[in-house]
Design an enzyme around this catalytic site. Structure first.
Site, PDB file in Angstrom:
ATOM      1  N   CYS A 140      46.321 -49.164  43.275  1.00 17.47           N
ATOM      2  CA  CYS A 140      47.342 -48.146  42.989  1.00 17.47           C
ATOM      3  C   CYS A 140      47.808 -48.235  41.534  1.00 17.47           C
ATOM      4  O   CYS A 140      48.036 -47.209  40.880  1.00 17.47           O
ATOM      5  CB  CYS A 140      48.541 -48.328  43.916  1.00 17.47           C
ATOM      6  SG  CYS A 140      48.139 -48.133  45.656  1.00 17.47           S
TER       7      CYS A 140
HETATM    8  C1  BEZ Z   1      45.696 -51.401  46.373  1.00 16.38           C
HETATM    9  O1  BEZ Z   1      46.238 -50.481  45.780  1.00 16.38           O
HETATM   10  O2  BEZ Z   1      45.030 -52.249  45.788  1.00 16.38           O
HETATM   11  C2  BEZ Z   1      45.819 -51.501  47.863  1.00 16.38           C
HETATM   12  C3  BEZ Z   1      46.921 -50.981  48.517  1.00 16.38           C
HETATM   13  C4  BEZ Z   1      47.030 -51.110  49.899  1.00 16.38           C
HETATM   14  C5  BEZ Z   1      46.034 -51.743  50.596  1.00 16.38           C
HETATM   15  C6  BEZ Z   1      44.909 -52.251  49.932  1.00 16.38           C
HETATM   16  C7  BEZ Z   1      44.791 -52.114  48.549  1.00 16.38           C
END
Ligand code: BEZ
Length: 211
Positions: free
Chosen positions: A45
């Site tokens: 994210c």
């Molecule tokens: C991420 O943004 O890396 C992420 C967010 C939620 C679950 C898995 C990865």
């Protein structure tokens, strides 16, 4: 219920990093991209939000507003902003909705319980000036999105909204386009003064008409 292409994009009022936003009012007559991410302070994210911030001038050129969303609160979004700038070199320059009570996530069916009970998946909705949904995408939490592809699709959506054309696989702005199959050859000759080439009776290509 799932939102389908051509549906009106549901309106909502929500808190964001830029204050309270009423979606339809904020969007006005522009295009908009509403996209969810699962959680603040997570690696994928962080890279996504920096990528969108870097591309903001490209979205602006296309009269397209961008707005992100997660079910984390505004104070969490605000503290995460520093990390996004730190890691990606791009300050968050668009609003992030804080959807703690999942009003917007539920409205847009962004929580897919068989993937995760509480977090939003990576949804994307492109909304046109008429507030109708023009594109939906759903990615899993583990895969960051390609936002250049989103710009490419917006180019296609904006072109095909104004001309009787479609765009072929991997089309990019400036490439030849496909004459809408509904047009007769005579109509196509009239609409496309640069002419067209019939590769098959149902596949006629012409230079991009607005170039
Ligand atoms: C991420 O943004 O890396 C992420 C967010 C939620 C679950 C898995 C990865």
């Amino acid at each position: 219920m799932a939102i389908r292409l051509g549906d009106e994009a549901p309106d909502f009022t929500a808190e964001s990093t830029e204050g309270t936003i009423n979606f339809h009012e904020w969007k006005g007559d522009d295009w908009a991209v509403l996209f969810s991410h699962p959680k603040d302070f997570t690696p994928v994210c962080t890279t996504e939000l920096g990528a969108v911030a870097a591309l903001k001038p490209e979205f602006d050129k296309r009269h397209t507003k961008v707005i992100g969303l997660s079910v984390d609160p505004v104070d969490s979004h605000q503290s995460w902003k520093g990390d996004i700038a730190d890691v990606t070199g791009h300050e968050l320059n668009f609003p992030l909705i804080a959807d703690g009570d999942r009003t917007v996530a539920d409205l847009y069916d962004m929580i897919h319980p068989n993937a995760n009970d509480t977090l939003t998946v990576r949804s994307v909705f492109v909304v046109g000036p008429d507030n109708k949904v023009k594109l939906t995408l759903t990615y899993p939490a583990s895969t960051g999105r390609n936002f250049d592809e989103l710009l490419r699709v917006i180019d296609s959506l904006q072109l095909t909204a104004g001309y009787s054309v479609a765009t072929p696989a991997d089309w990019k702005d400036g490439d030849d386009v496909i004459v809408a199959p509904a047009l007769s050859d005579d109509e196509a000759k009239e609409k496309f003064p640069k002419g067209f080439e019939a590769k098959k009776p149902y596949l006629r290509v012409t230079p991009q008409p607005n170039k």
